[in-house]
Design a protein around this motif. Structure first.
Motif, PDB file in Angstrom:
ATOM      1  N   GLY A 108      59.908  28.571  48.652  1.00 32.05           N
ATOM      2  CA  GLY A 108      58.725  29.265  49.173  1.00 32.05           C
ATOM      3  C   GLY A 108      57.479  28.855  48.430  1.00 32.05           C
ATOM      4  O   GLY A 108      57.541  28.270  47.348  1.00 32.05           O
ATOM      5  N   VAL A 109      56.345  29.158  49.034  1.00 33.19           N
ATOM      6  CA  VAL A 109      55.050  28.858  48.428  1.00 33.19           C
ATOM      7  C   VAL A 109      54.194  30.122  48.449  1.00 33.19           C
ATOM      8  O   VAL A 109      54.501  31.041  49.208  1.00 33.19           O
ATOM      9  N   PRO A 110      53.176  30.240  47.638  1.00 34.13           N
ATOM     10  CA  PRO A 110      52.710  29.229  46.699  1.00 34.13           C
ATOM     11  C   PRO A 110      53.528  29.194  45.416  1.00 34.13           C
ATOM     12  O   PRO A 110      54.074  30.212  44.986  1.00 34.13           O
ATOM     13  N   VAL A 111      53.605  28.011  44.845  1.00 35.72           N
ATOM     14  CA  VAL A 111      54.087  27.830  43.484  1.00 35.72           C
ATOM     15  C   VAL A 111      52.939  27.138  42.758  1.00 35.72           C
ATOM     16  O   VAL A 111      52.439  26.111  43.210  1.00 35.72           O
ATOM     17  N   ILE A 112      52.511  27.759  41.668  1.00 29.61           N
ATOM     18  CA  ILE A 112      51.377  27.245  40.900  1.00 29.61           C
ATOM     19  C   ILE A 112      51.897  26.768  39.552  1.00 29.61           C
ATOM     20  O   ILE A 112      52.507  27.546  38.816  1.00 29.61           O
ATOM     21  N   ASP A 113      51.676  25.508  39.255  1.00 30.93           N
ATOM     22  CA  ASP A 113      52.117  24.904  37.998  1.00 30.93           C
ATOM     23  C   ASP A 113      50.876  24.716  37.129  1.00 30.93           C
ATOM     24  O   ASP A 113      49.970  23.970  37.494  1.00 30.93           O
ATOM     25  N   ILE A 114      50.864  25.406  35.992  1.00 35.74           N
ATOM     26  CA  ILE A 114      49.757  25.298  35.039  1.00 35.74           C
ATOM     27  C   ILE A 114      50.331  24.766  33.734  1.00 35.74           C
ATOM     28  O   ILE A 114      51.081  25.475  33.053  1.00 35.74           O
ATOM     29  N   ASP A 115      50.040  23.515  33.448  1.00 35.55           N
ATOM     30  CA  ASP A 115      50.543  22.860  32.231  1.00 35.55           C
ATOM     31  C   ASP A 115      52.060  22.997  32.089  1.00 35.55           C
ATOM     32  O   ASP A 115      52.568  23.247  30.994  1.00 35.55           O
ATOM     33  N   GLY A 116      52.778  22.878  33.195  1.00 36.74           N
ATOM     34  CA  GLY A 116      54.242  22.926  33.157  1.00 36.74           C
ATOM     35  C   GLY A 116      54.834  24.314  33.299  1.00 36.74           C
ATOM     36  O   GLY A 116      56.044  24.461  33.450  1.00 36.74           O
ATOM     37  N   GLU A 142      55.383  27.529  35.558  1.00 35.43           N
ATOM     38  CA  GLU A 142      55.348  27.762  37.000  1.00 35.43           C
ATOM     39  C   GLU A 142      55.221  29.244  37.328  1.00 35.43           C
ATOM     40  O   GLU A 142      55.870  30.083  36.717  1.00 35.43           O
ATOM     41  N   ILE A 143      54.364  29.516  38.301  1.00 28.79           N
ATOM     42  CA  ILE A 143      54.164  30.866  38.806  1.00 28.79           C
ATOM     43  C   ILE A 143      54.564  30.846  40.272  1.00 28.79           C
ATOM     44  O   ILE A 143      54.074  30.027  41.049  1.00 28.79           O
ATOM     45  N   VAL A 144      55.468  31.749  40.643  1.00 27.23           N
ATOM     46  CA  VAL A 144      55.867  31.858  42.039  1.00 27.23           C
ATOM     47  C   VAL A 144      55.054  32.986  42.662  1.00 27.23           C
ATOM     48  O   VAL A 144      55.072  34.116  42.175  1.00 27.23           O
ATOM     49  N   GLY A 145      54.325  32.658  43.723  1.00 31.86           N
ATOM     50  CA  GLY A 145      53.465  33.651  44.358  1.00 31.86           C
ATOM     51  C   GLY A 145      52.079  33.638  43.752  1.00 31.86           C
ATOM     52  O   GLY A 145      51.764  32.848  42.862  1.00 31.86           O
ATOM     53  N   PHE A 146      51.234  34.522  44.260  1.00 29.19           N
ATOM     54  CA  PHE A 146      49.848  34.614  43.798  1.00 29.19           C
ATOM     55  C   PHE A 146      49.738  35.775  42.824  1.00 29.19           C
ATOM     56  O   PHE A 146      49.653  36.929  43.207  1.00 29.19           O
ATOM     57  N   ASP A 147      49.770  35.454  41.536  1.00 30.01           N
ATOM     58  CA  ASP A 147      49.764  36.447  40.462  1.00 30.01           C
ATOM     59  C   ASP A 147      48.529  36.194  39.582  1.00 30.01           C
ATOM     60  O   ASP A 147      48.564  35.364  38.671  1.00 30.01           O
ATOM     61  N   LYS A 148      47.440  36.920  39.894  1.00 27.48           N
ATOM     62  CA  LYS A 148      46.170  36.706  39.182  1.00 27.48           C
ATOM     63  C   LYS A 148      46.321  36.853  37.673  1.00 27.48           C
ATOM     64  O   LYS A 148      45.793  36.044  36.911  1.00 27.48           O
ATOM     65  N   ALA A 149      47.009  37.891  37.240  1.00 26.11           N
ATOM     66  CA  ALA A 149      47.136  38.155  35.805  1.00 26.11           C
ATOM     67  C   ALA A 149      47.855  37.000  35.100  1.00 26.11           C
ATOM     68  O   ALA A 149      47.437  36.563  34.023  1.00 26.11           O
ATOM     69  N   ARG A 150      48.910  36.506  35.700  1.00 23.14           N
ATOM     70  CA  ARG A 150      49.671  35.393  35.104  1.00 23.14           C
ATOM     71  C   ARG A 150      48.829  34.112  35.113  1.00 23.14           C
ATOM     72  O   ARG A 150      48.842  33.357  34.142  1.00 23.14           O
ATOM     73  N   ILE A 151      48.101  33.878  36.193  1.00 23.41           N
ATOM     74  CA  ILE A 151      47.217  32.715  36.263  1.00 23.41           C
ATOM     75  C   ILE A 151      46.193  32.780  35.135  1.00 23.41           C
ATOM     76  O   ILE A 151      46.004  31.814  34.391  1.00 23.41           O
ATOM     77  N   ASP A 152      45.559  33.930  34.986  1.00 26.82           N
ATOM     78  CA  ASP A 152      44.541  34.099  33.932  1.00 26.82           C
ATOM     79  C   ASP A 152      45.136  33.893  32.540  1.00 26.82           C
ATOM     80  O   ASP A 152      44.527  33.253  31.688  1.00 26.82           O
ATOM     81  N   THR A 153      46.333  34.427  32.323  1.00 29.85           N
ATOM     82  CA  THR A 153      46.986  34.280  31.018  1.00 29.85           C
ATOM     83  C   THR A 153      47.236  32.810  30.695  1.00 29.85           C
ATOM     84  O   THR A 153      46.942  32.353  29.597  1.00 29.85           O
ATOM     85  N   LEU A 154      47.758  32.063  31.657  1.00 28.75           N
ATOM     86  CA  LEU A 154      48.062  30.659  31.418  1.00 28.75           C
ATOM     87  C   LEU A 154      46.804  29.805  31.291  1.00 28.75           C
ATOM     88  O   LEU A 154      46.778  28.846  30.522  1.00 28.75           O
ATOM     89  N   LEU A 155      45.763  30.142  32.030  1.00 32.25           N
ATOM     90  CA  LEU A 155      44.520  29.378  31.935  1.00 32.25           C
ATOM     91  C   LEU A 155      43.795  29.620  30.632  1.00 32.25           C
ATOM     92  O   LEU A 155      43.042  28.778  30.161  1.00 32.25           O
ATOM     93  N   ASP A 156      44.014  30.803  30.018  1.00 29.22           N
ATOM     94  CA  ASP A 156      43.308  31.151  28.782  1.00 29.22           C
ATOM     95  C   ASP A 156      43.991  30.634  27.528  1.00 29.22           C
ATOM     96  O   ASP A 156      43.487  30.819  26.431  1.00 29.22           O
ATOM     97  N   LYS A 157      45.146  29.982  27.679  1.00 24.70           N
ATOM     98  CA  LYS A 157      45.859  29.455  26.496  1.00 24.70           C
ATOM     99  C   LYS A 157      45.062  28.368  25.824  1.00 24.70           C
ATOM    100  O   LYS A 157      44.392  27.604  26.443  1.00 24.70           O
TER     101      LYS A 157
END
Length: 76
Positions: free
Chosen positions: A51-59, A61-76
């Protein structure tokens, strides 16, 4: 800067929301549409996802649209 890949499909509303969210945050990303790109579909399935979306941030992976997880990984 983080390397971001977003696996999407043409008809997925959560994919659209994820891309808009990343654009709003001025995050550059590579979109891989599994509906139109057989290589992207094979990559995603090799990772174990169907299924999609799958968002890969520096290796990471986030399954689905999870703003909090996206923000956490981008702020590393």
């Amino acid at each position: 800067m983080s390397k971001v890949i977003v696996y999407t499909s043409s008809t997925c509303p959560y994919c659209t929301m994820a891309k808009e969210y990343l654009n709003d945050k001025n995050v550059e990303f590579e979109e891989r549409n599994v509906q139109t790109d057989s290589k992207a579909r094979a990559e995603l399935m090799a990772k174990g996802y169907t299924g999609v979306p799958v968002i890969d941030i520096d290796g990471e992976e986030i399954v689905g649209f999870d703003k909090a997880r996206i923000d956490t990984l981008l702020d590393k």
